[in-house]
Write an enzyme that holds these catalytic residues in place. Structure first.
Site, PDB file in Angstrom:
ATOM      1  N   HIS A 476       0.834  -1.180   0.090  1.00  0.00           N
ATOM      2  CA  HIS A 476       0.126   0.030  -0.031  1.00  0.00           C
ATOM      3  C   HIS A 476       0.935   1.445   0.049  1.00  0.00           C
ATOM      4  O   HIS A 476       0.393   2.372  -0.469  1.00  0.00           O
ATOM      5  CB  HIS A 476      -0.829   0.023   1.130  1.00  0.00           C
ATOM      6  CG  HIS A 476      -2.119  -0.755   0.808  1.00  0.00           C
ATOM      7  ND1 HIS A 476      -2.801  -1.531   1.960  1.00  0.00           N
ATOM      8  CD2 HIS A 476      -2.795  -1.097  -0.138  1.00  0.00           C
ATOM      9  CE1 HIS A 476      -3.884  -2.222   1.157  1.00  0.00           C
ATOM     10  NE2 HIS A 476      -3.827  -2.134   0.177  1.00  0.00           N
ATOM     11  N   CYS A 784     -17.572  21.439  -5.163  1.00  0.00           N
ATOM     12  CA  CYS A 784     -16.555  21.323  -4.116  1.00  0.00           C
ATOM     13  C   CYS A 784     -16.178  19.895  -4.068  1.00  0.00           C
ATOM     14  O   CYS A 784     -15.531  19.671  -3.079  1.00  0.00           O
ATOM     15  CB  CYS A 784     -16.769  22.250  -2.936  1.00  0.00           C
ATOM     16  SG  CYS A 784     -18.580  21.276  -2.384  1.00  0.00           S
TER      17      CYS A 784
HETATM   18  C1  PEP Z   1     -19.264  16.030  -1.179  1.00  0.00           C
HETATM   19  O1  PEP Z   1     -20.001  15.421  -1.018  1.00  0.00           O
HETATM   20  O2  PEP Z   1     -18.831  16.099  -2.532  1.00  0.00           O
HETATM   21  C2  PEP Z   1     -18.400  17.121  -0.378  1.00  0.00           C
HETATM   22  C3  PEP Z   1     -17.669  17.937  -0.792  1.00  0.00           C
HETATM   23  O3  PEP Z   1     -18.817  16.862   0.755  1.00  0.00           O
HETATM   24  P1  PEP Z   1     -18.007  15.668   1.753  1.00  0.00           P
HETATM   25  O4  PEP Z   1     -16.920  15.209   0.969  1.00  0.00           O
HETATM   26  O5  PEP Z   1     -17.169  16.572   2.989  1.00  0.00           O
HETATM   27  O6  PEP Z   1     -18.886  14.977   2.318  1.00  0.00           O
END
Ligand code: PEP
Ligand code: MG
Length: 856
Positions: A476, A784
């Site tokens: 890994h 995001c």
């Molecule tokens: C997502 O779900 O893409 C996100 C940015 O939130 P998290 O990864 O914190 O659940």
């Protein structure tokens, strides 16, 4: 409470439930009524608390919590099956209070169950209590009638040895069903199928043993299964004893078939893997070659690349543990505490990582819950040892078993166990594994071997290469090094140890060579090759300081995802134009108590300061599901990913939500903070949060209207994005969860990691709906989730209307350059063509063909 041993060796079995006692003849199930599993009595319960019928060890307690078996110190097994046909409830209504392997006293609570819920879902509530052995004569049997938990049910003469009914297995346990199979898996029973078998075994009521090569393993233990050393073509015996034994054998067979199918999928993916990952997977048969130039060592390229630097060793610190414990109960509790602490930390690392890291951490998490390790440790604790000593001994025994195997893949898993061992020992000592280990500039790290967490704890900016005297190409740590793009040579042999710290080295991983005594000329030549590569990188970082625009001038904001102040500083250094996602749940994850409003103000204010006036999108705490918080215990849920998560938790705990929102609103200067709502499915959730914000603003005397955004993480939110946008100022696509909830594939599932592809056409269509809604409303659409850092995905996202990308800080310079080379019209055209395709691989092929996906 009773449970005492009679002087005349009579084992007293006390009622585990209050209710109505009857003969087994009353049980509407031929297996029990026909005494096929043994003799006993039944109780129709009137309360949902099941207690131990005698002192002993919990032998089986499936995850569904509907049955339990306990072994008395004399080796008598008593099985209790709550209700009839309750396995189908899949755990609904049952809460186990103990784990397999626990030693309990008579009368101690074992399982709590919801009487009404179980009664509604089961054929009958009547609960058989049977002694699962033949030749046992029950004495002083209780007459039918009312019984209270703790009353005597019957006694057993234990002077005569207890004879298990059908033939016993190697461990002397009874076998009610068995099957012998030939293993068709190309890699044998390695980590992935072993983990699958163990997971399935934990869900069975029967005790399952796997046997091969004259050895046997508890099927719930990944390490024990791997230690069987089963290879392709070997025979594997599956043996199950106790309740639902035949189903258990069938479940193991089904798991093996599933592993076979998944192996086929993995192999087809691996053959199409990008070069770095493929290099880590392939074992170059170069080791053992004659060395060439003086001071040249030859090894195996685990990760290709070229580097010049100075030798640096990190010494592995031995973690001291004392042998003697301070009492079994204390040490057991300490071990539990350390295990759950490490579990939380690893979950956090897993969630923040890429697919590679997720897969590796999932395997480490499996080790933490391994019954083989836990049983081994608990035995030592019972014998008076400390939790640390016991855990170390248990892991070392498993490591020795793995290292004795002649399968290199399985031997390499020993490193993963060592890593988990160190995590737990440090947690027991009240320390966490350091996030950063010190390294000099331009370090070529030398070691005999390296653990995954040791590599990730190194400062990547100072590390130019890794050279190991041992190591495995499929380990890994090699896979992680490939993901981090660190050249890595392994198998360099003991000669590596004679290299002095600070010595100049040339690492030619491409050619499988390490020059330990390079000439001045060779160094100069190598340096100039590396320098031109670095110059390209430096230009990239310098160019990243400006605003990002696509080639046609369209403004694209490149923001960073943050979980700490350190992240915020790294983000600014990498050219982040703001924070697109502050995962606030990570700021206080190790706490026992909820952070106060003031503590939160301080944390958010420091991050805002580190960002130097750039926008800070602060996501409300996203807890629940796979992100539990110690200070916020939530009721057990059958399916936590679909339970109280994100904004639902906030709405269920308005006190916590208000404290967080008040803290966010107090950050200065006003306007820098925007608030993002996680896991939204309904506009009502947004209007509820907006109402609380309005109320708090007037409480704080603030006139400023704070910007509010909704995360698009569920198909529901994507499809109703237009309605959402009437409530909020922007939306941000969380592709990690959107992928999980659209494909119905757990984002943390190691075997599905390669299939959870956000470029699946179904997800593209959902993102297209969100993008179109944003453009129609004239409001910002951001991404995001992890897909924003995927070069291939970037032109598609821009083509769908996304104008802000938020990624891990290190990805920012490359992302800005990539965006700078794209024309939105081309992106729109590509996105349109991809929306009509059938599979993620077709989408990726189309992007590749278009040439818009950037360099790999
Ligand atoms: C997502 O779900 O893409 C996100 C940015 O939130 P998290 O990864 O914190 O659940
Ligand atoms: Mg999410």
């Amino acid at each position: 409470m009773g449970g005492d041993w009679g002087v005349g060796l009579a084992l007293k079995i006390i009622a585990p439930l209050s209710g109505w006692c009857s003969s087994l003849d009353e049980v509407p199930d031929g297996v029990f009524a026909g005494r096929m599993l043994g003799d006993g009595l039944a109780i129709d319960p009137i309360a949902g608390t099941l207690t131990a019928p005698c002192a002993g060890e919990i032998m089986t307690l499936p995850e569904s919590g509907h049955a339990v078996s306990i072994r008395s110190p004399h080796g008598v097994d008593v099985l209790i099956h709550i209700g009839i046909d309750t396995v189908h409830l899949g755990g609904r209504g049952f809460t186990a209070r103990v784990k397999p392997g626990a030693r309990v006293q008579a009368g101690e609570e074992l399982i709590h169950f919801d009487l009404d819920l179980v009664a509604r879902g089961a054929k009958s509530l009547i609960t058989p209590i049977v002694v699962t052995a033949d030749g046992i004569v029950l004495q002083n049997r209780r007459a039918p009638g009312k019984v209270s938990a703790g009353d005597l049910l019957f006694e057993i003469e234990t002077a005569a040895p207890v004879a298990s009914a059908p033939s016993p297995n190697a461990a002397g346990e009874r076998i009610d069903a068995q099957r012998t199979l030939k293993i068709a898996l190309r890699q044998g029973l390695h980590a992935r199928p072993a983990a699958l078998l163990a997971r399935r075994a934990k869900a069975c009521a029967a005790r399952i043993t796997l046997a091969a090569h004259g050895r046997s393993a508890d099927a719930r233990s990944v390490v024990a299964i791997m230690a069987l050393g089963v290879r392709r073509g070997d025979e594997l015996q599956i043996q199950a004893g106790g309740i639902e034994a035949a189903q258990a054998v069938a479940a193991m067979e089904a798991a093996l078939e599933e592993a076979l199918r998944s192996e086929a999928v993995h192999e087809s993916v691996a053959s199409a893997a990008p070069p770095a990952a493929a290099a880590a997977i392939a074992v170059a048969a170069r080791a053992g070659r004659q060395d060439g130039l003086p001071g040249e060592l030859s090894g195996v390229a685990a990760v290709p690349g070229f580097a010049v630097g100075r030798a640096a060793r990190i010494e592995r610190r031995d973690i001291a543990v004392s042998e003697q414990g301070a009492g079994a109960a204390h040490e057991r509790a300490e071990l539990e505490r350390a295990l759950s602490h490490v579990r939380l930390r690893l979950q956090r690392v897993r969630d923040a990582g890429d697919a590679t890291r997720r897969e590796i951490i999932a395997a480490h998490l499996e080790f933490l819950d391994d019954p083989g390790l836990n049983d081994g440790a608990n035995e030592q604790i019972a014998a008076g040892k400390s939790a640390g000593f016991a855990w170390r001994n248990a892991t070392r025994q498993s490591i020795a078993a793995l290292q004795a195997l002649d399968d290199s893949r399985l031997r390499e898993r020993a490193d993963d166990l060592l890593d988990v061992e160190a995590h737990v020992l440090l947690a027991l000592a009240g320390e966490a594994r350091p996030m950063h280990l010190p390294l000099p500039e331009q370090a070529v790290l030398l070691a005999d071997d390296l653990l995954p967490s040791e590599l990730t704890a190194l400062d990547r900016t100072r590390l130019v290469a890794v050279a190991l005297s041992g190591g495995g190409a499929t380990s890994h740590v090699a896979i992680l090094a490939a993901a981090m793009e660190v050249p890595m040579l392994i198998g360099l042999g003991p000669a590596l140890r004679s290299i002095a710290d600070g010595q100049m080295l040339i690492v030619d991983a491409d050619g499988g060579r390490l020059q330990s005594a390079p000439t001045a000329d060779a160094i100069a030549h190598a340096r100039s090759a590396v320098a031109s590569k670095n110059a390209r990188n430096a230009a990239l970082w310098a160019a990243a300081m400006g605003e990002c625009h696509a080639l046609d001038g369209t403004r694209i904001e490149v923001f960073a995802n943050l979980g700490s102040i350190a992240d915020a500083m790294a983000a600014v250094a990498a050219g982040a134009e703001g924070c697109g996602l502050l995962r606030t749940e990570f700021l206080f994850i190790d706490r026992e108590t909820a952070p106060t409003e003031d503590e939160q103000v301080e944390a958010y204010q420091s991050i805002a300061a580190a960002l130097g006036g750039r926008p800070l999108i602060l996501r409300m705490m996203d807890v629940g599901g796979d992100k539990p918080l110690r200070y916020l215990p939530l009721p057990r849920e059958d399916n936590p990913a679909l339970g109280l998560r994100g904004v639902r938790t906030g709405l269920a705990r308005p006190d916590l939500m208000r404290a967080q929102l008040r803290a966010a609103l107090r950050v200065e200067p006003h306007g820098v903070v925007r608030i993002l709502v996680p896991m939204v499915t309904d506009v009502w959730e947004l209007s509820s949060v907006r109402a609380v914000i309005d109320e708090l603003c007037s409480e704080l005397g603030s006139q400023e209207r704070v910007a509010l955004g909704a995360m698009i993480e569920t198909p529901a939110a994507a499809l109703t994005a237009a309605a959402m946008l009437r409530q909020v100022d922007f939306i941000s696509i969380g592709s990690n969860d959107l992928t999980q909830y659209t494909l119905a594939m757990d984002r943390g599932h190691a075997q599905l990691a390669r299939r959870t592809d956000a470029l699946h056409p179904a997800i593209l269509q959902l993102m297209a709906a969100a993008g179109a809604a944003g453009e129609a409303a004239g409001k910002l659409v951001a991404v995001c989730g992890g897909v924003a850092a995927d070069r291939s995905a970037v032109p598609i996202l821009l083509g769908l209307g996304v104008r802000e990308l938020s990624v891990v800080p290190a990805a920012i310079p490359g992302l800005k350059r990539h965006v700078g080379g794209l024309r939105i019209a081309d992106c729109r055209d590509l996105a349109k063509r991809c929306l009509g395709l059938d599979s993620p691989s077709e989408v990726r092929a189309m992007i590749e063909q278009s040439g818009l996906g950037g360099e790999v």
